[in-house]
Design a protein around this motif. Structure first.
Motif, PDB file in Angstrom:
ATOM      1  N   GLU A  29       1.030  -1.094  -0.111  1.00 35.46           N
ATOM      2  CA  GLU A  29      -0.036  -0.409  -0.003  1.00 35.46           C
ATOM      3  C   GLU A  29       0.738   0.944   0.180  1.00 35.46           C
ATOM      4  OE1 GLU A  29      -2.285  -3.352   2.628  1.00 35.46           O
ATOM      5  OE2 GLU A  29       0.095  -2.198   1.531  1.00 35.46           O
ATOM      6  N   THR A  30       1.899   1.027   1.148  1.00 37.57           N
ATOM      7  CA  THR A  30       2.822   2.324   0.557  1.00 37.57           C
ATOM      8  C   THR A  30       3.832   2.663  -0.999  1.00 37.57           C
ATOM      9  OG1 THR A  30       4.480   0.910   1.775  1.00 37.57           O
ATOM     10  CG2 THR A  30       3.387   2.090   3.690  1.00 37.57           C
ATOM     11  N   VAL A  31       3.225   1.547  -1.846  1.00 36.46           N
ATOM     12  CA  VAL A  31       4.266   2.575  -2.764  1.00 36.46           C
ATOM     13  C   VAL A  31       3.314   2.122  -3.635  1.00 36.46           C
ATOM     14  CG1 VAL A  31       6.627   1.924  -2.015  1.00 36.46           C
ATOM     15  CG2 VAL A  31       4.862  -0.171  -2.628  1.00 36.46           C
ATOM     16  N   MET A  32       2.429   2.392  -3.471  1.00 35.71           N
ATOM     17  CA  MET A  32       0.590   2.160  -4.465  1.00 35.71           C
ATOM     18  C   MET A  32       0.929   2.833  -5.680  1.00 35.71           C
ATOM     19  SD  MET A  32      -1.426   0.247  -5.823  1.00 35.71           S
ATOM     20  CE  MET A  32      -2.210  -0.339  -4.971  1.00 35.71           C
ATOM     21  N   MET A  33       1.029   4.397  -5.020  1.00 38.28           N
ATOM     22  CA  MET A  33       0.622   5.708  -5.731  1.00 38.28           C
ATOM     23  C   MET A  33       2.259   5.344  -7.174  1.00 38.28           C
ATOM     24  SD  MET A  33      -0.731   9.207  -3.782  1.00 38.28           S
ATOM     25  CE  MET A  33       0.519   8.709  -2.823  1.00 38.28           C
ATOM     26  N   ASP A  34       3.179   5.035  -6.516  1.00 38.03           N
ATOM     27  CA  ASP A  34       4.198   4.346  -7.591  1.00 38.03           C
ATOM     28  C   ASP A  34       4.145   2.838  -7.982  1.00 38.03           C
ATOM     29  OD1 ASP A  34       5.368   7.294  -7.260  1.00 38.03           O
ATOM     30  OD2 ASP A  34       6.043   6.248  -5.163  1.00 38.03           O
ATOM     31  N   ARG A  35       3.451   2.525  -7.577  1.00 35.73           N
ATOM     32  CA  ARG A  35       3.221   1.300  -9.170  1.00 35.73           C
ATOM     33  C   ARG A  35       4.336   1.477 -10.439  1.00 35.73           C
ATOM     34  NH1 ARG A  35      -1.179  -3.498  -8.311  1.00 35.73           N
ATOM     35  NH2 ARG A  35      -0.354  -4.954  -9.908  1.00 35.73           N
ATOM     36  N   GLY A  36       3.327   1.907 -11.213  1.00 35.63           N
ATOM     37  CA  GLY A  36       3.390   2.207 -12.353  1.00 35.63           C
ATOM     38  C   GLY A  36       4.623   2.750 -12.799  1.00 35.63           C
ATOM     39  N   ARG A  37       6.027   3.440 -11.548  1.00 40.31           N
ATOM     40  CA  ARG A  37       6.816   3.598 -11.996  1.00 40.31           C
ATOM     41  C   ARG A  37       7.655   2.372 -12.379  1.00 40.31           C
ATOM     42  NH1 ARG A  37       4.722   7.965  -9.956  1.00 40.31           N
ATOM     43  NH2 ARG A  37       5.059   9.773 -10.995  1.00 40.31           N
ATOM     44  N   PHE A  38       7.579   1.619 -10.714  1.00 41.72           N
ATOM     45  CA  PHE A  38       8.030   0.644 -10.521  1.00 41.72           C
ATOM     46  C   PHE A  38       8.035  -0.555 -11.372  1.00 41.72           C
ATOM     47  CE2 PHE A  38       8.565   2.477  -5.980  1.00 41.72           C
ATOM     48  CZ  PHE A  38      10.243   1.698  -5.483  1.00 41.72           C
ATOM     49  N   GLN A  39       7.051  -0.439 -12.478  1.00 43.61           N
ATOM     50  CA  GLN A  39       6.695  -1.307 -13.333  1.00 43.61           C
ATOM     51  C   GLN A  39       7.402  -0.860 -14.488  1.00 43.61           C
ATOM     52  OE1 GLN A  39       2.598  -2.128 -14.078  1.00 43.61           O
ATOM     53  NE2 GLN A  39       2.928  -3.632 -14.998  1.00 43.61           N
ATOM     54  N   GLU A  40       7.776   0.280 -14.664  1.00 43.49           N
ATOM     55  CA  GLU A  40       8.543   0.761 -15.983  1.00 43.49           C
ATOM     56  C   GLU A  40       9.759   0.737 -15.550  1.00 43.49           C
ATOM     57  OE1 GLU A  40       9.442   5.122 -18.554  1.00 43.49           O
ATOM     58  OE2 GLU A  40       7.733   4.962 -16.503  1.00 43.49           O
ATOM     59  N   LEU A  41      10.202   0.728 -14.170  1.00 42.13           N
ATOM     60  CA  LEU A  41      11.781   0.158 -13.958  1.00 42.13           C
ATOM     61  C   LEU A  41      11.792  -1.232 -14.289  1.00 42.13           C
ATOM     62  CD1 LEU A  41      12.611   2.506 -10.347  1.00 42.13           C
ATOM     63  CD2 LEU A  41      13.384   2.842 -12.860  1.00 42.13           C
ATOM     64  N   GLN A  42      10.993  -2.068 -14.032  1.00 44.80           N
ATOM     65  CA  GLN A  42      11.130  -2.871 -14.499  1.00 44.80           C
ATOM     66  C   GLN A  42      10.705  -3.718 -14.777  1.00 44.80           C
ATOM     67  OE1 GLN A  42       7.798  -5.405 -12.014  1.00 44.80           O
ATOM     68  NE2 GLN A  42       9.158  -7.139 -12.736  1.00 44.80           N
ATOM     69  N   GLN A  43      10.293  -3.313 -16.207  1.00 42.95           N
ATOM     70  CA  GLN A  43      10.515  -2.952 -17.159  1.00 42.95           C
ATOM     71  C   GLN A  43      12.215  -2.916 -18.538  1.00 42.95           C
ATOM     72  OE1 GLN A  43       6.686  -1.881 -19.626  1.00 42.95           O
ATOM     73  NE2 GLN A  43       5.966  -3.596 -18.527  1.00 42.95           N
ATOM     74  N   ASP A  44      12.468  -1.577 -17.592  1.00 42.12           N
ATOM     75  CA  ASP A  44      13.808  -1.320 -18.181  1.00 42.12           C
ATOM     76  C   ASP A  44      14.513  -2.379 -18.034  1.00 42.12           C
ATOM     77  OD1 ASP A  44      12.246   1.024 -19.031  1.00 42.12           O
ATOM     78  OD2 ASP A  44      12.416   2.414 -18.209  1.00 42.12           O
ATOM     79  N   LEU A  45      14.745  -2.600 -16.294  1.00 50.20           N
ATOM     80  CA  LEU A  45      15.794  -4.019 -15.591  1.00 50.20           C
ATOM     81  C   LEU A  45      15.453  -5.076 -17.049  1.00 50.20           C
ATOM     82  CD1 LEU A  45      15.784  -2.757 -12.540  1.00 50.20           C
ATOM     83  CD2 LEU A  45      17.573  -2.508 -14.037  1.00 50.20           C
ATOM     84  N   GLU A  46      14.536  -5.096 -17.123  1.00 53.27           N
ATOM     85  CA  GLU A  46      14.542  -6.746 -17.849  1.00 53.27           C
ATOM     86  C   GLU A  46      15.050  -7.228 -19.432  1.00 53.27           C
ATOM     87  OE1 GLU A  46      10.581  -7.119 -17.993  1.00 53.27           O
ATOM     88  OE2 GLU A  46      10.419  -8.216 -15.544  1.00 53.27           O
ATOM     89  N   ARG A  47      14.947  -5.311 -19.849  1.00 63.36           N
ATOM     90  CA  ARG A  47      15.311  -5.055 -22.308  1.00 63.36           C
ATOM     91  C   ARG A  47      16.937  -4.642 -21.562  1.00 63.36           C
ATOM     92  NH1 ARG A  47      10.817  -2.940 -23.145  1.00 63.36           N
ATOM     93  NH2 ARG A  47      11.411  -0.255 -21.414  1.00 63.36           N
ATOM     94  N   LEU A  48      17.191  -4.348 -20.316  1.00 70.52           N
ATOM     95  CA  LEU A  48      19.278  -3.837 -20.267  1.00 70.52           C
ATOM     96  C   LEU A  48      19.842  -5.331 -20.047  1.00 70.52           C
ATOM     97  CD1 LEU A  48      19.106  -0.329 -18.385  1.00 70.52           C
ATOM     98  CD2 LEU A  48      19.836  -1.119 -20.575  1.00 70.52           C
ATOM     99  N   THR A  49      18.712  -6.119 -18.613  1.00 68.37           N
ATOM    100  CA  THR A  49      19.828  -8.019 -19.197  1.00 68.37           C
ATOM    101  C   THR A  49      19.294  -8.413 -20.297  1.00 68.37           C
ATOM    102  OG1 THR A  49      18.380  -7.630 -16.216  1.00 68.37           O
ATOM    103  CG2 THR A  49      18.779  -9.707 -17.460  1.00 68.37           C
TER     104      THR A  49
END
Length: 505
Positions: free
Chosen positions: A315-335
């Motif tokens: 709940e405490t990071v819910m407002m940034d969920r989209g940003r974390f998901q974007e970071l996750q996708q960027d990292l998967e591509r970079l990996t």
């Protein structure tokens, strides 16, 4: 009746110590045992902070609406603060949608009605005067409190009662009223709207002119809103931590279980630390503050590999969920990019090391072919086959140009197979790159906001710039989140690591 202790008995301690593994230095796994004593061995129910025997708390519809409004305001303030490019945008129905068609039909009916009234003999100005009243209110809303003279000028020139009398007596010059409105718009608009306002002066017919005036005024409202946002952001930066914390506390007061998923997230991170080898646990087993910090940072890293389809987001990071998901996708591509490049350079050997521009060309090819990785149309097998074919072709041309022996077909086949294997989550090269990226980002979180980033691990140089940008984005999100929710995290972490202890330590 004696109070039950949550600490292991002396006999249990002895059993644990007797079974403790020894590390490479010959010392017993005391660090792991310290974690065992601090971290609960069984993951508790996510409702643990709210006694299960407590009666449910009922709230009224008004309280729920008020809470929803508070959370909405909190989310908006948070977005303005953390998103430097945040802008208000005019809502626009999707092209071809029913909403857009209805809107177009309603507008056409309205403007046709206005044109019909003005074409009557004598003209009827009822609709036109209402439009002037709306325009007047909009112009007045653009004024600052101290602009008294302009306010008086608008009130005088757009006096609706006077305009109505002029219309009744056949003395109304609607074109003159429109020109005054255009002059005021020119005085208030942002420089980017100067051309739009200038074009208004070239429209001779009243109905198209008023229609265009409203279109430009809508743009000016958005401009004013974005100017207010940019002016408000420095103030919000100072106030948003306390504001968001208080708003979340209000939400928590009405929804006592609003930290269940946050607690589960932290508890599972603690359990994962417990399962690590003694060497891994040793770094997190110093003083209590160091352990809290390490656990918390590792919890944030877990958000970068989150299964959004299965696990509820904290709940405490819910407002940034989209940003974390974007970071996750960027990292998967970079990996994937780093893994393929590591395989290529290990396969081709020293022949291509140091050749100017080659690594950037190969990287660019991989990036283009993996651009749609997270779309429904992406086909991993086809993409990695294309990557293998394209890279082998480029390597062959490069080796020939620099006088090296040709890239034989058997080596090409082996390289293509290794590249294709990278698409598997269990590929050892991919897992190695992932672990190094995790270590690098953890170093970013541990280095603090005012220190330089950590050294780049081996194999990550081709994506170093992108990784540093992600580290900066991640650390900003994490540091702001910690500031806002620190009192809530402190209680949860203390309860997980030292059950029954005071949260003020």
């Amino acid at each position: 009746m004696p109070k039950e202790s949550h600490e292991p008995s002396k006999e249990e301690d002895k059993k644990i110590d007797d079974k403790g593994p020894e590390d490479s230095t010959g010392q017993s796994g005391s660090s792991e045992e310290m974690l065992r004593k601090r971290i609960r061995k069984n993951t508790p129910s996510p409702h643990r902070l709210t006694p299960q025997s407590s009666p449910p708390k009922f709230v009224s519809v008004e309280e729920l609406m008020e809470t929803a409004k508070g959370v909405t305001n909190m989310a908006l303030a948070h977005e303005i603060v953390v998103n430097g490019s945040f802008q208000v945008k005019a809502p626009e129905p999707a092209e071809g949608s029913l909403e857009k068609r209805v809107k177009e039909i309603m507008h056409k009916v309205f403007w046709d009605s206005l044109e019909s009234q003005l074409n009557d003999d004598p003209p009827v100005y009822d609709h036109a005067i209402k439009l002037v009243g709306e325009i007047k209110e909009t112009l007045l809303s653009f004024l600052m409190p101290g602009q008294v003279r302009l306010r008086a000028q608008i009130e005088e020139a757009l006096d609706l009662s006077l305009i109505h009398q002029q219309a009744e007596n056949g003395a109304l010059d609607i074109s003159k009223v429109a020109q005054f409105i255009i002059n005021m718009m020119g005085a208030f608009c942002a420089p980017c709207r100067d051309e739009d306002v200038r074009k208004l002066r070239d429209i001779p017919d009243v109905v198209p002119l008023f229609r265009a005036i409203f279109a430009v005024l809508d743009k000016m409202k958005i401009d004013m809103a974005n100017f207010a946002v940019s002016s408000l952001r420095p103030h919000l930066l100072q106030q948003s931590v306390e504001y968001e914390r208080n708003k979340f506390q209000e939400f928590l007061d009405k929804q006592p279980n609003a930290l269940d998923f946050t607690q589960k997230w932290l508890q599972e991170t603690a359990d994962a630390m417990l399962r690590e080898p003694a060497e891994g646990a040793a770094g997190a087993s110093g003083s209590s503050p160091q352990l809290l910090l390490s656990l918390h940072n590792r919890a944030y890293l877990r958000l970068l590999s989150w299964d959004h389809g299965m696990d509820a987001f904290p709940e405490t990071v819910m407002m940034d969920r989209g940003r974390f998901q974007e970071l996750q996708q960027d990292l998967e591509r970079l990996t994937l990019v780093a893994s393929v490049l590591l395989i290529v350079y290990n396969s081709a050997g020293e022949a291509i090391s140091g050749l100017p521009g080659l690594i950037e060309r190969l990287k660019g090819t991989i990036v283009v072919l993996l651009a749609d990785t997270h779309t429904s149309s992406f086909r991993a097998d086809e993409a990695f086959t294309a990557i293998g074919e394209k890279l082998c072709l480029e390597l062959g041309e490069c080796l020939s140009q620099h006088g090296f022996s040709p890239f034989h077909s058997n080596r090409q086949s082996a390289l293509k197979g290794q590249i294709a294997a990278v698409r598997s989550q269990d590929n050892p090269i991919r897992k190695l790159i992932e672990s190094r990226i995790q270590a690098y980002l953890l170093g970013f979180l541990e280095s603090g906001p005012h220190k330089s980033g950590p050294a780049l691990p081996g194999g990550l140089a081709p994506i170093g710039k992108e990784l540093e940008e992600i580290g900066v984005r991640l650390s900003r999100l994490v540091n702001f989140n910690k500031l806002v929710y620190s009192p809530f995290y402190q209680k949860l972490l203390q309860e997980i690591l030292q059950p029954g202890s005071s949260a003020d330590t």
